[in-house]
Motif scaffolding. Sequence first.
Motif, PDB file in Angstrom:
ATOM      1  N   SER A   9      11.547   8.510  -0.896  1.00 21.08           N
ATOM      2  CA  SER A   9      11.600   8.419  -2.360  1.00 21.08           C
ATOM      3  C   SER A   9      10.246   8.708  -3.006  1.00 21.08           C
ATOM      4  N   GLU A  10       9.184   8.145  -2.444  1.00 21.32           N
ATOM      5  CA  GLU A  10       7.855   8.287  -3.045  1.00 21.32           C
ATOM      6  C   GLU A  10       7.250   9.679  -2.844  1.00 21.32           C
ATOM      7  N   THR A  11       7.718  10.398  -1.830  1.00 22.20           N
ATOM      8  CA  THR A  11       7.159  11.734  -1.583  1.00 22.20           C
ATOM      9  C   THR A  11       8.070  12.850  -2.100  1.00 22.20           C
ATOM     10  N   GLN A  48       0.842  -1.199   0.000  1.00 23.08           N
ATOM     11  CA  GLN A  48       0.000   0.000   0.000  1.00 23.08           C
ATOM     12  C   GLN A  48       0.872   1.242   0.000  1.00 23.08           C
ATOM     13  N   PHE A  49       0.507   2.176  -0.852  1.00 21.51           N
ATOM     14  CA  PHE A  49       1.075   3.509  -0.776  1.00 21.51           C
ATOM     15  C   PHE A  49       0.041   4.472  -1.333  1.00 21.51           C
ATOM     16  N   ALA A  50      -0.326   5.456  -0.539  1.00 19.53           N
ATOM     17  CA  ALA A  50      -1.317   6.433  -1.000  1.00 19.53           C
ATOM     18  C   ALA A  50      -1.023   7.795  -0.394  1.00 19.53           C
ATOM     19  N   MET A  51      -1.088   8.816  -1.230  1.00 17.21           N
ATOM     20  CA  MET A  51      -1.040  10.208  -0.788  1.00 17.21           C
ATOM     21  C   MET A  51      -2.422  10.789  -1.051  1.00 17.21           C
ATOM     22  N   LEU A  52      -3.047  11.320  -0.007  1.00 14.91           N
ATOM     23  CA  LEU A  52      -4.407  11.823  -0.111  1.00 14.91           C
ATOM     24  C   LEU A  52      -4.422  13.297   0.261  1.00 14.91           C
ATOM     25  N   PRO A  53      -4.089  14.163  -0.702  1.00  8.48           N
ATOM     26  CA  PRO A  53      -3.933  15.587  -0.400  1.00  8.48           C
ATOM     27  C   PRO A  53      -5.185  16.259   0.139  1.00  8.48           C
ATOM     28  N   GLU A  54      -6.364  15.757  -0.183  1.00  6.48           N
ATOM     29  CA  GLU A  54      -7.594  16.381   0.294  1.00  6.48           C
ATOM     30  C   GLU A  54      -7.742  16.244   1.812  1.00  6.48           C
ATOM     31  N   ALA A  55      -7.045  15.292   2.426  1.00  7.18           N
ATOM     32  CA  ALA A  55      -7.118  15.102   3.879  1.00  7.18           C
ATOM     33  C   ALA A  55      -5.939  15.750   4.603  1.00  7.18           C
ATOM     34  N   TYR A  56      -5.089  16.448   3.872  1.00  5.76           N
ATOM     35  CA  TYR A  56      -3.854  17.011   4.411  1.00  5.76           C
ATOM     36  C   TYR A  56      -4.010  18.494   4.726  1.00  5.76           C
ATOM     37  N   ASP A  57      -3.600  18.899   5.927  1.00 10.46           N
ATOM     38  CA  ASP A  57      -3.599  20.313   6.317  1.00 10.46           C
ATOM     39  C   ASP A  57      -2.146  20.765   6.375  1.00 10.46           C
ATOM     40  N   SER A  58      -1.702  21.455   5.353  1.00  9.97           N
ATOM     41  CA  SER A  58      -0.297  21.856   5.270  1.00  9.97           C
ATOM     42  C   SER A  58       0.097  22.863   6.345  1.00  9.97           C
ATOM     43  N   LYS A  59      -0.885  23.482   6.996  1.00  6.04           N
ATOM     44  CA  LYS A  59      -0.587  24.466   8.037  1.00  6.04           C
ATOM     45  C   LYS A  59      -0.361  23.829   9.412  1.00  6.04           C
ATOM     46  N   ALA A  60      -0.738  22.581   9.541  1.00  4.86           N
ATOM     47  CA  ALA A  60      -0.571  21.897  10.826  1.00  4.86           C
ATOM     48  C   ALA A  60       0.916  21.721  11.126  1.00  4.86           C
TER      49      ALA A  60
END
Length: 150
Positions: free
Chosen positions: A114-116, A15-27
């Motif tokens: 590597s993946e990010t 499994q590898f998943a990046m879910l930007p809609e759930a990410y708060d970059s200000k946190a």
Amino acid sequence: MENIKFRIEEIETPQFAMLPEAYDSKAEKFRYSFGVNFSFPDIGKRIVCCSALIKYNGDVSPFLVLEVAIYFSVEENSWNSLLDAKTKQITLPKPTALHMMTLVIGTARGILHSETKNTQFNRMILPTINLNDIIDGEVVHSFTKSENED
């Protein structure tokens, strides 16, 4: 017990998943969850699989998910010292389990980096993990006779 000899046979990223809609970059701080698993997918070929599932969590759901599995083959004499045919159990000593899982965690860090790379998630670094708090003893697996046949 003697030093258990093993080698890496295969590395998987189930499994590898990046879910930007759930990410708060200000946190400034993020929560993460971490779990480990040991399995013995091919007893006849002396294979031990160690895996780790890492999730970075936002307020509502995970925004980064990584699962890494490493398949180790155990040298035959070492395997025989782990195997108890009478009780139909394999016992992986704690030091060996810690060593194997340490390799999984290090591999997970490399895959995560590597993946990010070149994404907003690259600042997510897997913190140090005291595996002694997670793996508290020997890993024991009971098997059926048919699992142990070649």
